[in-house]
Scaffold this motif. Structure first.
Motif, PDB file in Angstrom:
ATOM      1  N   THR A 254       8.063 125.765   6.337  1.00  0.00           N
ATOM      2  CA  THR A 254       7.130 125.567   7.449  1.00  0.00           C
ATOM      3  C   THR A 254       7.748 124.672   8.519  1.00  0.00           C
ATOM      4  O   THR A 254       7.603 124.944   9.717  1.00  0.00           O
ATOM      5  CB  THR A 254       5.798 124.974   6.940  1.00  0.00           C
ATOM      6  N   ASP A 255       8.461 123.620   8.100  1.00  0.00           N
ATOM      7  CA  ASP A 255       9.155 122.762   9.067  1.00  0.00           C
ATOM      8  C   ASP A 255      10.176 123.576   9.858  1.00  0.00           C
ATOM      9  O   ASP A 255      10.281 123.442  11.077  1.00  0.00           O
ATOM     10  CB  ASP A 255       9.885 121.620   8.365  1.00  0.00           C
ATOM     11  N   ARG A 256      10.912 124.428   9.176  1.00  0.00           N
ATOM     12  CA  ARG A 256      11.922 125.255   9.851  1.00  0.00           C
ATOM     13  C   ARG A 256      11.263 126.203  10.861  1.00  0.00           C
ATOM     14  O   ARG A 256      11.750 126.367  11.977  1.00  0.00           O
ATOM     15  CB  ARG A 256      12.735 126.046   8.835  1.00  0.00           C
ATOM     16  N   LYS A 257      10.152 126.807  10.476  1.00  0.00           N
ATOM     17  CA  LYS A 257       9.434 127.700  11.390  1.00  0.00           C
ATOM     18  C   LYS A 257       8.913 126.916  12.595  1.00  0.00           C
ATOM     19  O   LYS A 257       8.957 127.395  13.727  1.00  0.00           O
ATOM     20  CB  LYS A 257       8.270 128.386  10.669  1.00  0.00           C
ATOM     21  N   LEU A 258       8.426 125.728  12.350  1.00  0.00           N
ATOM     22  CA  LEU A 258       7.920 124.876  13.417  1.00  0.00           C
ATOM     23  C   LEU A 258       9.044 124.510  14.393  1.00  0.00           C
ATOM     24  O   LEU A 258       8.880 124.609  15.607  1.00  0.00           O
ATOM     25  CB  LEU A 258       7.305 123.612  12.810  1.00  0.00           C
ATOM     26  N   LEU A 259      10.195 124.136  13.869  1.00  0.00           N
ATOM     27  CA  LEU A 259      11.333 123.795  14.723  1.00  0.00           C
ATOM     28  C   LEU A 259      11.824 125.005  15.516  1.00  0.00           C
ATOM     29  O   LEU A 259      12.172 124.888  16.694  1.00  0.00           O
ATOM     30  CB  LEU A 259      12.462 123.196  13.889  1.00  0.00           C
ATOM     31  N   ARG A 260      11.840 126.177  14.885  1.00  0.00           N
ATOM     32  CA  ARG A 260      12.239 127.397  15.617  1.00  0.00           C
ATOM     33  C   ARG A 260      11.265 127.680  16.751  1.00  0.00           C
ATOM     34  O   ARG A 260      11.664 128.003  17.868  1.00  0.00           O
ATOM     35  CB  ARG A 260      12.312 128.591  14.657  1.00  0.00           C
ATOM     36  N   ALA A 261       9.964 127.543  16.468  1.00  0.00           N
ATOM     37  CA  ALA A 261       8.944 127.794  17.495  1.00  0.00           C
ATOM     38  C   ALA A 261       9.089 126.803  18.659  1.00  0.00           C
ATOM     39  O   ALA A 261       9.012 127.189  19.823  1.00  0.00           O
ATOM     40  CB  ALA A 261       7.541 127.704  16.881  1.00  0.00           C
ATOM     41  N   LEU A 262       9.340 125.537  18.345  1.00  0.00           N
ATOM     42  CA  LEU A 262       9.505 124.540  19.402  1.00  0.00           C
ATOM     43  C   LEU A 262      10.802 124.754  20.175  1.00  0.00           C
ATOM     44  O   LEU A 262      10.853 124.499  21.380  1.00  0.00           O
ATOM     45  CB  LEU A 262       9.464 123.127  18.823  1.00  0.00           C
ATOM     46  N   SER A 263      11.840 125.232  19.512  1.00  0.00           N
ATOM     47  CA  SER A 263      13.098 125.476  20.226  1.00  0.00           C
ATOM     48  C   SER A 263      12.963 126.651  21.190  1.00  0.00           C
ATOM     49  O   SER A 263      13.650 126.705  22.203  1.00  0.00           O
ATOM     50  CB  SER A 263      14.257 125.696  19.260  1.00  0.00           C
ATOM     51  N   GLU A 264      12.039 127.568  20.906  1.00  0.00           N
ATOM     52  CA  GLU A 264      11.763 128.682  21.824  1.00  0.00           C
ATOM     53  C   GLU A 264      10.923 128.223  23.004  1.00  0.00           C
ATOM     54  O   GLU A 264      11.131 128.655  24.131  1.00  0.00           O
ATOM     55  CB  GLU A 264      11.025 129.806  21.089  1.00  0.00           C
ATOM     56  N   ASP A 265       9.940 127.351  22.742  1.00  0.00           N
ATOM     57  CA  ASP A 265       9.055 126.860  23.794  1.00  0.00           C
ATOM     58  C   ASP A 265       8.503 125.507  23.373  1.00  0.00           C
ATOM     59  O   ASP A 265       7.545 125.428  22.598  1.00  0.00           O
ATOM     60  CB  ASP A 265       7.914 127.851  24.040  1.00  0.00           C
ATOM     61  N   ALA A 266       9.106 124.444  23.890  1.00  0.00           N
ATOM     62  CA  ALA A 266       8.725 123.086  23.501  1.00  0.00           C
ATOM     63  C   ALA A 266       7.405 122.638  24.113  1.00  0.00           C
ATOM     64  O   ALA A 266       6.913 121.568  23.801  1.00  0.00           O
ATOM     65  CB  ALA A 266       9.834 122.111  23.874  1.00  0.00           C
ATOM     66  N   THR A 267       6.814 123.465  24.993  1.00  0.00           N
ATOM     67  CA  THR A 267       5.559 123.074  25.639  1.00  0.00           C
ATOM     68  C   THR A 267       4.331 123.488  24.839  1.00  0.00           C
ATOM     69  O   THR A 267       3.218 123.187  25.254  1.00  0.00           O
ATOM     70  CB  THR A 267       5.462 123.690  27.049  1.00  0.00           C
ATOM     71  N   GLN A 268       4.535 124.169  23.717  1.00  0.00           N
ATOM     72  CA  GLN A 268       3.394 124.624  22.923  1.00  0.00           C
ATOM     73  C   GLN A 268       2.591 123.444  22.386  1.00  0.00           C
ATOM     74  O   GLN A 268       3.153 122.455  21.931  1.00  0.00           O
ATOM     75  CB  GLN A 268       3.871 125.465  21.736  1.00  0.00           C
ATOM     76  N   SER A 269       1.295 123.573  22.418  1.00  0.00           N
ATOM     77  CA  SER A 269       0.421 122.535  21.873  1.00  0.00           C
ATOM     78  C   SER A 269       0.411 122.621  20.351  1.00  0.00           C
ATOM     79  O   SER A 269       0.809 123.633  19.766  1.00  0.00           O
ATOM     80  CB  SER A 269      -0.998 122.723  22.398  1.00  0.00           C
ATOM     81  N   ALA A 270      -0.073 121.557  19.725  1.00  0.00           N
ATOM     82  CA  ALA A 270      -0.196 121.560  18.263  1.00  0.00           C
ATOM     83  C   ALA A 270      -1.153 122.656  17.809  1.00  0.00           C
ATOM     84  O   ALA A 270      -0.942 123.288  16.774  1.00  0.00           O
ATOM     85  CB  ALA A 270      -0.659 120.196  17.774  1.00  0.00           C
ATOM     86  N   GLY A 271      -2.176 122.920  18.610  1.00  0.00           N
ATOM     87  CA  GLY A 271      -3.113 123.992  18.271  1.00  0.00           C
ATOM     88  C   GLY A 271      -2.436 125.351  18.289  1.00  0.00           C
ATOM     89  O   GLY A 271      -2.621 126.169  17.383  1.00  0.00           O
ATOM     90  N   ALA A 272      -1.636 125.613  19.323  1.00  0.00           N
ATOM     91  CA  ALA A 272      -0.918 126.894  19.424  1.00  0.00           C
ATOM     92  C   ALA A 272       0.096 127.027  18.297  1.00  0.00           C
ATOM     93  O   ALA A 272       0.243 128.100  17.702  1.00  0.00           O
ATOM     94  CB  ALA A 272      -0.236 127.010  20.780  1.00  0.00           C
ATOM     95  N   LEU A 273       0.792 125.939  17.993  1.00  0.00           N
ATOM     96  CA  LEU A 273       1.756 125.976  16.892  1.00  0.00           C
ATOM     97  C   LEU A 273       1.043 126.243  15.568  1.00  0.00           C
ATOM     98  O   LEU A 273       1.517 127.024  14.746  1.00  0.00           O
ATOM     99  CB  LEU A 273       2.523 124.649  16.810  1.00  0.00           C
ATOM    100  N   GLY A 274      -0.091 125.573  15.375  1.00  0.00           N
ATOM    101  CA  GLY A 274      -0.855 125.772  14.150  1.00  0.00           C
ATOM    102  C   GLY A 274      -1.301 127.216  13.992  1.00  0.00           C
ATOM    103  O   GLY A 274      -1.162 127.802  12.919  1.00  0.00           O
TER     104      GLY A 274
END
Length: 152
Positions: A7-27
């Motif tokens: 899950t941490d790896r998926k979270l880091l990949r998602a943030l590396s694609e778009d660091a502006t995502q909110s915690a809600g969008a990431l969740g």
């Protein structure tokens, strides 16, 4: 080194694609609640796995159509020479990155310019006049594609 789960790896990949995502969008993207996503991001920041977030500017849209990588070999060596060079080159706005490297050259610079005439001006008037500069080698960037980071 931090211990990462999938899950941490998926979270880091998602943030590396778009660091502006909110915690809600990431969740929502990862099947986590907003607070759980926020806690994970916060833990990764505190552990140093996330060193910062940045905006990627489109250099061409801003009028900088030329990127050149310069290899710079210093004529003199020593801690004072390195410090002087790094301080001086850091003050040049067209120099986007300064990398102290091992090999044929002492430094690798990423330089942006509006066009080749502008690059020549920056090279002649700013870079070649820096303290300790000896040999310089240039490689013009023809194209660039972003590759996935170490997390795939």
């Amino acid at each position: 080194m931090i211990d990462l789960d999938e899950t941490d790896r998926k979270l880091l990949r998602a943030l590396s694609e778009d660091a502006t995502q909110s915690a809600g969008a990431l969740g929502r993207r990862l099947g986590l609640s907003q607070p759980a996503a926020w806690r994970r991001v916060r833990r990764l920041e505190e552990a140093g796995a996330i060193a910062g977030r940045r905006v990627v500017l489109d250099k061409e849209a801003l009028g900088f159509g030329v990127t050149v990588f310069l290899g710079v070999k210093l004529a003199t060596k020593g801690r004072v020479s390195l410090d002087d060079f790094e301080r001086a080159v850091g003050a040049i706005p067209e120099v986007q990155t300064v990398q102290h490297v091992l090999g044929l050259f002492d430094y690798r610079l990423r330089v942006v310019a509006r066009d080749f005439a502008d690059f020549e001006r920056v090279l002649r008037r700013r870079i070649m006049t820096l303290p300790g500069v000896g040999d310089v080698d240039a490689n013009v960037l023809l194209s660039e594609e972003r590759r996935p980071g170490p997390l795939g």
